[in-house]
Design a protein around this motif. Structure first.
Motif, PDB file in Angstrom:
ATOM      1  N   UNK A 207       0.842  -1.200   0.000  1.00  0.00           N
ATOM      2  CA  UNK A 207       0.000   0.000   0.000  1.00  0.00           C
ATOM      3  C   UNK A 207       0.875   1.246   0.000  1.00  0.00           C
ATOM      4  N   UNK A 208       0.341   2.312  -0.563  1.00  0.00           N
ATOM      5  CA  UNK A 208       1.074   3.568  -0.494  1.00  0.00           C
ATOM      6  C   UNK A 208       1.121   4.030   0.963  1.00  0.00           C
ATOM      7  N   UNK A 209       2.142   4.746   1.331  1.00  0.00           N
ATOM      8  CA  UNK A 209       2.268   5.209   2.718  1.00  0.00           C
ATOM      9  C   UNK A 209       1.031   5.971   3.185  1.00  0.00           C
ATOM     10  N   UNK A 210       0.758   5.906   4.482  1.00  0.00           N
ATOM     11  CA  UNK A 210      -0.435   6.526   5.033  1.00  0.00           C
ATOM     12  C   UNK A 210      -0.527   8.017   4.786  1.00  0.00           C
ATOM     13  N   UNK A 211       0.621   8.693   4.700  1.00  0.00           N
ATOM     14  CA  UNK A 211       0.570  10.143   4.504  1.00  0.00           C
ATOM     15  C   UNK A 211       0.013  10.514   3.138  1.00  0.00           C
ATOM     16  N   UNK A 212       0.062   9.570   2.171  1.00  0.00           N
ATOM     17  CA  UNK A 212      -0.493   9.856   0.854  1.00  0.00           C
ATOM     18  C   UNK A 212      -2.005  10.059   0.949  1.00  0.00           C
ATOM     19  N   UNK A 213      -2.659   9.169   1.705  1.00  0.00           N
ATOM     20  CA  UNK A 213      -4.099   9.320   1.903  1.00  0.00           C
ATOM     21  C   UNK A 213      -4.442  10.644   2.555  1.00  0.00           C
ATOM     22  N   UNK A 214      -3.601  11.066   3.505  1.00  0.00           N
ATOM     23  CA  UNK A 214      -3.835  12.339   4.192  1.00  0.00           C
ATOM     24  C   UNK A 214      -3.704  13.501   3.218  1.00  0.00           C
ATOM     25  N   UNK A 215      -2.703  13.438   2.330  1.00  0.00           N
ATOM     26  CA  UNK A 215      -2.511  14.521   1.358  1.00  0.00           C
ATOM     27  C   UNK A 215      -3.675  14.564   0.374  1.00  0.00           C
ATOM     28  N   UNK A 216      -4.143  13.385  -0.060  1.00  0.00           N
ATOM     29  CA  UNK A 216      -5.292  13.335  -0.977  1.00  0.00           C
ATOM     30  C   UNK A 216      -6.522  13.950  -0.311  1.00  0.00           C
ATOM     31  N   UNK A 217      -6.749  13.605   0.969  1.00  0.00           N
ATOM     32  CA  UNK A 217      -7.894  14.154   1.702  1.00  0.00           C
ATOM     33  C   UNK A 217      -7.792  15.673   1.836  1.00  0.00           C
ATOM     34  N   UNK A 218      -6.631  16.164   2.189  1.00  0.00           N
ATOM     35  CA  UNK A 218      -6.436  17.611   2.337  1.00  0.00           C
ATOM     36  C   UNK A 218      -6.620  18.317   1.002  1.00  0.00           C
ATOM     37  N   UNK A 219      -6.144  17.699  -0.068  1.00  0.00           N
ATOM     38  CA  UNK A 219      -6.257  18.319  -1.383  1.00  0.00           C
ATOM     39  C   UNK A 219      -7.715  18.448  -1.804  1.00  0.00           C
ATOM     40  N   UNK A 220      -8.544  17.487  -1.376  1.00  0.00           N
ATOM     41  CA  UNK A 220      -9.966  17.505  -1.740  1.00  0.00           C
ATOM     42  C   UNK A 220     -10.803  18.379  -0.807  1.00  0.00           C
ATOM     43  N   UNK A 221     -10.226  18.778   0.318  1.00  0.00           N
ATOM     44  CA  UNK A 221     -10.951  19.565   1.314  1.00  0.00           C
ATOM     45  C   UNK A 221     -10.767  21.058   1.039  1.00  0.00           C
ATOM     46  N   UNK A 222     -11.840  21.753   0.640  1.00  0.00           N
ATOM     47  CA  UNK A 222     -11.712  23.191   0.339  1.00  0.00           C
ATOM     48  C   UNK A 222     -11.357  24.027   1.559  1.00  0.00           C
ATOM     49  N   UNK A 223     -11.555  23.471   2.752  1.00  0.00           N
ATOM     50  CA  UNK A 223     -11.243  24.202   3.977  1.00  0.00           C
ATOM     51  C   UNK A 223      -9.759  24.098   4.348  1.00  0.00           C
ATOM     52  N   UNK A 224      -9.040  23.165   3.721  1.00  0.00           N
ATOM     53  CA  UNK A 224      -7.624  23.007   4.053  1.00  0.00           C
ATOM     54  C   UNK A 224      -6.808  24.071   3.333  1.00  0.00           C
ATOM     55  N   UNK A 225      -5.604  24.287   3.824  1.00  0.00           N
ATOM     56  CA  UNK A 225      -4.729  25.296   3.232  1.00  0.00           C
ATOM     57  C   UNK A 225      -3.480  24.638   2.667  1.00  0.00           C
TER      58      UNK A 225
END
Length: 299
Positions: free
Chosen positions: A24-42
């Protein structure tokens, strides 16, 4: 364990199960994908995740400072890289780097898989150029080009060379007829690759690009992605064929001039004729020559 060719349905299911064998890709990849999709993230939120992974941060800085991006002045920090690239381009860069590090974990048939990675890199360069020529940002298309033949790695690792010879007329790493795979194995490398990307939670346009890169006319959404990858793949293969590698260049040219593909290209902004075909090939060849210095970063 090497698999023999038996029932097609069983083979297809077993190949799909091989997707689970990929790390599996490292866990931080999922976090980056989630942040990228979240309009509230910076951008700072995304940058902090990258900074926390030392090896990833080093790779990002190295790539950002390569001729591929042509940024000036020199970038020394992740926060600076994020501000210059933007979230989408940073996501593409991180995904590409992590995907190739994952694939490097497979030691079987290392030389042949390295050849496939080189082909994918060349296709990525061509796809980026074509996308920008059509008026799109090239980052996601570059990433799609890198990933378009991931399914071949799954097939190639599953069988002996003797068994692969029953499926392919030539090398599985240069052969691009998914019909032969489906006839013998019950599934093609495009579907396998898309399944792997889905398991890695890659964005939908990239999954579509991989799944339909041999059949762009079948894509119901995000259709520009498989069209660009299909075209880039063929152009790279034509250039390789002229150097004595791979398929017949005339047969490859005919694919681009097939009525459906030619019309899709025209709709996307590229009028392809016999007269301008050589010009387009030369433009792609020059792009490959200019970006050759960073091929090692993705191999």
């Amino acid at each position: 364990m090497i698999m023999p060719i038996t029932d097609k349905e069983q083979l297809a299911n077993r190949l799909l199960s091989r997707v689970k064998d990929f790390p599996p890709l490292p866990g931080f990849i999922g976090k980056i994908i989630e942040l990228n999709a979240d309009p509230e993230s910076s951008l700072k939120d995304i940058g902090r995740v990258v900074e926390a992974e030392v090896s990833l941060a080093a790779s990002v800085i190295k790539l950002v400072n390569s001729p591929f991006y042509g940024l000036s002045p020199h970038v020394h920090s992740i926060s600076h890289a994020v501000s210059l690239l933007g979230r989408n381009e940073l996501l593409n860069l991180v995904l590409a780097n992590s995907m190739f590090q994952t694939c490097k974990g497979f030691k079987q048939k290392k030389h042949d898989i390295a050849a496939l990675r080189l082909h994918c890199f060349k296709c990525a360069i061509a796809a980026r150029y074509l996308a920008e020529k059509m008026g799109h940002k090239g980052g996601a298309f570059f990433l799609a080009g890198l990933m378009h033949d991931l399914g071949k790695i799954i097939i190639y690792l599953a069988f002996s060379k003797e068994t692969l010879a029953q499926v392919y007329r030539d090398s599985p790493l240069t052969h691009d007829d998914i019909g032969d795979e489906e006839e013998h194995l019950g599934i093609g490398h495009a579907s396998l690759g898309a399944t792997l990307l889905a398991s890695w939670r890659f964005p939908a346009p990239l999954q579509v690009a991989v799944k339909y890169h041999h059949q762009p006319d079948r894509a119901l959404e995000h259709a520009i992605y498989p069209l660009v990858i299909h075209t880039a793949d063929i152009l790279v293969r034509i250039l390789d064929a002229r150097q004595g590698v791979g398929q017949d260049s005339l047969e490859l040219c005919q694919r681009l001039f097939a009525k459906t593909i030619n019309q899709l290209l025209a709709d996307a902004g590229i009028i392809l004729t016999a007269e301008n075909m050589e010009e387009l090939l030369e433009e792609v060849r020059m792009q490959l020559a200019q970006e050759g210095d960073i091929a090692e970063m993705f191999s």
